[in-house]
Design a protein around this motif. Sequence first.
Motif, PDB file in Angstrom:
ATOM      1  N   ARG A  67     -12.943 -21.668   0.465  1.00 38.52           N
ATOM      2  CA  ARG A  67     -12.659 -22.994  -0.106  1.00 38.52           C
ATOM      3  C   ARG A  67     -12.977 -23.031  -1.596  1.00 38.52           C
ATOM      4  NH1 ARG A  67     -13.721 -27.938   4.095  1.00 38.52           N
ATOM      5  NH2 ARG A  67     -12.530 -27.089   5.836  1.00 38.52           N
ATOM      6  N   GLN A  68     -14.007 -22.338  -1.993  1.00 39.31           N
ATOM      7  CA  GLN A  68     -14.309 -22.255  -3.421  1.00 39.31           C
ATOM      8  C   GLN A  68     -13.180 -21.561  -4.176  1.00 39.31           C
ATOM      9  OE1 GLN A  68     -18.133 -20.327  -3.488  1.00 39.31           O
ATOM     10  NE2 GLN A  68     -19.253 -22.252  -3.336  1.00 39.31           N
ATOM     11  N   ALA A  69     -12.611 -20.535  -3.542  1.00 38.00           N
ATOM     12  CA  ALA A  69     -11.488 -19.839  -4.168  1.00 38.00           C
ATOM     13  C   ALA A  69     -10.291 -20.776  -4.301  1.00 38.00           C
ATOM     14  CB  ALA A  69     -11.109 -18.612  -3.338  1.00 38.00           C
ATOM     15  N   VAL A  70     -10.038 -21.583  -3.257  1.00 41.51           N
ATOM     16  CA  VAL A  70      -8.942 -22.550  -3.315  1.00 41.51           C
ATOM     17  C   VAL A  70      -9.201 -23.563  -4.419  1.00 41.51           C
ATOM     18  CG1 VAL A  70      -7.820 -24.455  -2.092  1.00 41.51           C
ATOM     19  CG2 VAL A  70      -8.233 -22.281  -0.915  1.00 41.51           C
ATOM     20  N   ASP A  71     -10.428 -24.051  -4.519  1.00 39.89           N
ATOM     21  CA  ASP A  71     -10.776 -24.998  -5.584  1.00 39.89           C
ATOM     22  C   ASP A  71     -10.474 -24.399  -6.957  1.00 39.89           C
ATOM     23  OD1 ASP A  71     -11.615 -26.853  -3.730  1.00 39.89           O
ATOM     24  OD2 ASP A  71     -13.740 -26.353  -3.900  1.00 39.89           O
ATOM     25  N   SER A  72     -10.803 -23.123  -7.136  1.00 45.12           N
ATOM     26  CA  SER A  72     -10.555 -22.456  -8.420  1.00 45.12           C
ATOM     27  C   SER A  72      -9.061 -22.332  -8.686  1.00 45.12           C
ATOM     28  CB  SER A  72     -11.209 -21.071  -8.429  1.00 45.12           C
ATOM     29  OG  SER A  72     -12.610 -21.170  -8.317  1.00 45.12           O
ATOM     30  N   LEU A  73      -8.290 -21.997  -7.647  1.00 47.76           N
ATOM     31  CA  LEU A  73      -6.844 -21.896  -7.793  1.00 47.76           C
ATOM     32  C   LEU A  73      -6.224 -23.238  -8.150  1.00 47.76           C
ATOM     33  CD1 LEU A  73      -6.038 -19.601  -4.726  1.00 47.76           C
ATOM     34  CD2 LEU A  73      -5.852 -18.970  -7.135  1.00 47.76           C
ATOM     35  N   VAL A  74      -6.687 -24.289  -7.473  1.00 45.74           N
ATOM     36  CA  VAL A  74      -6.163 -25.636  -7.743  1.00 45.74           C
ATOM     37  C   VAL A  74      -6.500 -26.056  -9.176  1.00 45.74           C
ATOM     38  CG1 VAL A  74      -6.384 -28.076  -7.153  1.00 45.74           C
ATOM     39  CG2 VAL A  74      -6.167 -26.381  -5.334  1.00 45.74           C
ATOM     40  N   ALA A  75      -7.721 -25.767  -9.614  1.00 48.61           N
ATOM     41  CA  ALA A  75      -8.115 -26.108 -10.983  1.00 48.61           C
ATOM     42  C   ALA A  75      -7.253 -25.354 -11.995  1.00 48.61           C
ATOM     43  CB  ALA A  75      -9.587 -25.781 -11.198  1.00 48.61           C
ATOM     44  N   ALA A  76      -6.985 -24.077 -11.724  1.00 49.11           N
ATOM     45  CA  ALA A  76      -6.155 -23.284 -12.623  1.00 49.11           C
ATOM     46  C   ALA A  76      -4.728 -23.825 -12.673  1.00 49.11           C
ATOM     47  CB  ALA A  76      -6.153 -21.823 -12.173  1.00 49.11           C
ATOM     48  N   TYR A  77      -4.211 -24.220 -11.507  1.00 49.46           N
ATOM     49  CA  TYR A  77      -2.868 -24.806 -11.449  1.00 49.46           C
ATOM     50  C   TYR A  77      -2.822 -26.151 -12.170  1.00 49.46           C
ATOM     51  CZ  TYR A  77       0.728 -27.776  -9.299  1.00 49.46           C
ATOM     52  OH  TYR A  77       1.754 -28.678  -9.087  1.00 49.46           O
ATOM     53  N   GLN A  78      -3.825 -26.995 -11.904  1.00 47.35           N
ATOM     54  CA  GLN A  78      -3.825 -28.344 -12.461  1.00 47.35           C
ATOM     55  C   GLN A  78      -3.963 -28.334 -13.980  1.00 47.35           C
ATOM     56  OE1 GLN A  78      -6.218 -31.068 -10.149  1.00 47.35           O
ATOM     57  NE2 GLN A  78      -6.461 -32.473 -11.854  1.00 47.35           N
ATOM     58  N   TYR A 134      -6.947 -27.234   4.124  1.00 47.00           N
ATOM     59  CA  TYR A 134      -7.755 -27.585   2.953  1.00 47.00           C
ATOM     60  C   TYR A 134      -6.947 -27.384   1.673  1.00 47.00           C
ATOM     61  CZ  TYR A 134     -11.595 -27.608  -0.418  1.00 47.00           C
ATOM     62  OH  TYR A 134     -12.410 -27.896  -1.492  1.00 47.00           O
ATOM     63  N   ALA A 135      -6.219 -26.257   1.603  1.00 49.84           N
ATOM     64  CA  ALA A 135      -5.398 -25.988   0.420  1.00 49.84           C
ATOM     65  C   ALA A 135      -4.304 -27.039   0.263  1.00 49.84           C
ATOM     66  CB  ALA A 135      -4.786 -24.593   0.528  1.00 49.84           C
ATOM     67  N   SER A 136      -3.695 -27.441   1.373  1.00 49.73           N
ATOM     68  CA  SER A 136      -2.652 -28.465   1.327  1.00 49.73           C
ATOM     69  C   SER A 136      -3.201 -29.791   0.810  1.00 49.73           C
ATOM     70  CB  SER A 136      -2.056 -28.645   2.722  1.00 49.73           C
ATOM     71  OG  SER A 136      -1.095 -29.686   2.720  1.00 49.73           O
ATOM     72  N   TYR A 137      -4.355 -30.173   1.330  1.00 52.24           N
ATOM     73  CA  TYR A 137      -4.977 -31.433   0.920  1.00 52.24           C
ATOM     74  C   TYR A 137      -5.322 -31.420  -0.565  1.00 52.24           C
ATOM     75  CZ  TYR A 137      -8.420 -35.233   0.788  1.00 52.24           C
ATOM     76  OH  TYR A 137      -9.123 -36.373   0.467  1.00 52.24           O
ATOM     77  N   ARG A 138      -5.890 -30.319  -1.029  1.00 58.29           N
ATOM     78  CA  ARG A 138      -6.261 -30.222  -2.443  1.00 58.29           C
ATOM     79  C   ARG A 138      -5.025 -30.215  -3.336  1.00 58.29           C
ATOM     80  NH1 ARG A 138      -8.907 -30.604  -5.392  1.00 58.29           N
ATOM     81  NH2 ARG A 138     -10.175 -28.898  -6.195  1.00 58.29           N
ATOM     82  N   LEU A 139      -3.956 -29.587  -2.879  1.00 59.28           N
ATOM     83  CA  LEU A 139      -2.725 -29.539  -3.660  1.00 59.28           C
ATOM     84  C   LEU A 139      -2.106 -30.921  -3.787  1.00 59.28           C
ATOM     85  CD1 LEU A 139      -0.711 -27.747  -5.156  1.00 59.28           C
ATOM     86  CD2 LEU A 139       0.442 -27.340  -2.971  1.00 59.28           C
TER      87      LEU A 139
END
Length: 277
Positions: free
Chosen positions: A1-12, A36-41
């Motif tokens: 989940r931390q990795a997903v958070d980092s990916l989302v931050a990089a995308y955003q 989780y990735a879908s929700y964050r996206l």
Amino acid sequence: RQAVDSLVAAYQTGVWSKGRETIENIVKQGGPLGSYASYRLIGADFVMRNEEPNGNYVANQKKWMSDLEAFLKEFPKSDEAPEVWLQLGSSNEFNAEEDKAREDYKRLVEEFPDSLAGKKAAGALRRLDLEGKPFALKGTGADGSTVDTAALKGKTVLVVFWASWGGQSVRRELPDVMKLAEKNRDRGFEVVGVCLDNAKEDLEAFQKEHGLNWPQVFEPNGIDGRLAVEYGIISLPTMFLIDAQGKVVNRNLRSASEVERQLEKALETKSVALGEK
């Protein structure tokens, strides 16, 4: 989940051009990480659309809610589902779509009754049905004493849920509510606050700055605390007006001007009732 958070931050933030593609691939894999990735996206897309020049917030919100509804169809039992149902319910309530909000809250209570979101939804349903019903609120005051609205029966009482972090609406409205309290105290009007701050020092500093001298219920855990959950509080300030018979006159007051209009009606009704006696 931390990795997903980092990916989302990089995308955003736009620092990684392939960020969205990578996140979507995680979503396709499904499972807890996919949901989780879908929700964050969905959240990231909503923020990015609102940051666009000349963005249409209303249209963006509709798209966000539509995305959340699609999320629930794809991941109905996910860890994120209770929070998604609560977001849909509160958004519909803010948009004055109370029937839709009730449906969302009821669905959440039925499917996730033991979750924090489910308990908040049960509280929101309780709050939506308060008008015309007896009401009493009891809690521990900031000074350690017991604050109980039942002790104020015979008076018109305004219960104010607030916090110093509640934004400009709290800072704007509460001083004006204080003026109403001072103006109408001789007519039997009292205010009881429910402070959702996490630190007593924040409560005391706000009280001192704005001269709030009404009784304050202060219990731990803020917006996730007992009373906030019990009444499904989703925005601040939220105010309930209770008449001299201890029944709720209005459970959806947001501003001092709204309070003043409803208060006049309640006090006039009380005066007429006393005159008839």
